[in-house]
Write an enzyme that holds these catalytic residues in place. Sequence first.
Site, PDB file in Angstrom:
ATOM      1  N   ASP A 110       0.883  -1.181   0.188  1.00  0.00           N
ATOM      2  CA  ASP A 110      -0.062   0.054   0.058  1.00  0.00           C
ATOM      3  C   ASP A 110       0.962   1.351   0.094  1.00  0.00           C
ATOM      4  O   ASP A 110       1.786   1.376  -0.817  1.00  0.00           O
ATOM      5  CB  ASP A 110      -0.851  -0.084   1.264  1.00  0.00           C
ATOM      6  N   HIS A 307      -7.014  -6.359  -0.809  1.00  0.00           N
ATOM      7  CA  HIS A 307      -5.896  -5.341  -0.813  1.00  0.00           C
ATOM      8  C   HIS A 307      -4.876  -5.964   0.316  1.00  0.00           C
ATOM      9  O   HIS A 307      -3.751  -5.553  -0.128  1.00  0.00           O
ATOM     10  CB  HIS A 307      -6.554  -4.110  -0.401  1.00  0.00           C
TER      11      HIS A 307
END
Length: 346
Positions: A110, A307
């Site tokens: 991320d 994610h």
Amino acid sequence: MPQDTDPITPPGARHRLVDVPGARIHLVEQGTGPLVLLVHGFPELWSSWRHQLPALAAAGYRAVAVDVRGYGRSSAPGDVAAYRIGAHVRDNVAVVRALGEESAVIVGHDWGSTIATGSALLRPDVFTAVGMLGVPYAPRGGPRPSEVFAAIGGDEEFYVGHFQEPGRAEAEIERDVRGWLAGFYATLAGDTGPQQGEASVFFVPEGGRMADRFVARRPSWLTDVELDFVAAEFERTGFTGALNRYRSMDRDWEDLADFDGAPVVQPSLFVAGERDASLAWLAGAVEAFPRTLPGLVSSHLVEGCGHWVQQERPDEVNRLLLAWLASLDGAAPPDPQDTRERADRS
């Protein structure tokens, strides 16, 4: 400082605080051997790498997971400008030096992926290879990021814009830290994320909140103990330090003017979840890899994963990381079963 015997810290790992320019960075390390620096994203902590630390250590690496500045037990400067990319790169270099090393492989997830590629771009003398999880490398270029993201939402506000005004997102999140984290994690996870017909969490209706579009389901990979640990840290620190990374994007764009369009040339790895919703607007960055990542060794989409790739699919991510790391030295990748057995014994 957290105890080495807390319910999250892997057996054999230890906590340290190291000095960096104008701050201190908290880290957790395990193993001996070549240094692998692990950099988390939003809204996470060093603990997002809890499954990778023992696996890397068992395979013969010195695995080090940091709390990025503004998070957890690391320093949290008050000035937004203290969170620009150069500060994070200096932190990473200082961590490597404080550990007595001259170089490291760096792996990020991320925002940590952006920090990792920024570190590789700005300090190739220190960071010899870079792994990206979830977020691909996108060189500096084009309009300011704030202008790009402002145009994405249309009638609704893209979440990056929602995070810009100091205090605004904090007011939403900090009224129920644990509940907000649980909803955010679930909404971006592969096994619990939005189904067909459910609105995207990345777009906030006028006058609304991000949490209005969170799903009520609970990810299978996140235990109450793990969620409690992260929530307790954010209850203590608040979210301003974490959100200041979003508020520094235009500063990064200004600071990286000399690197406009520059590729990251070191050997690299990209791993993302096939169901990671952020890939919808980052697809162009992935398509540009032949130009932007000439040293790319391999790129992988993990089927059915969202994610939080290294937490959702730790065994698969560990296998891919270890195979890539072995390729850097021209060695055969370790046997995953043998690595797991050694990790269990450590």
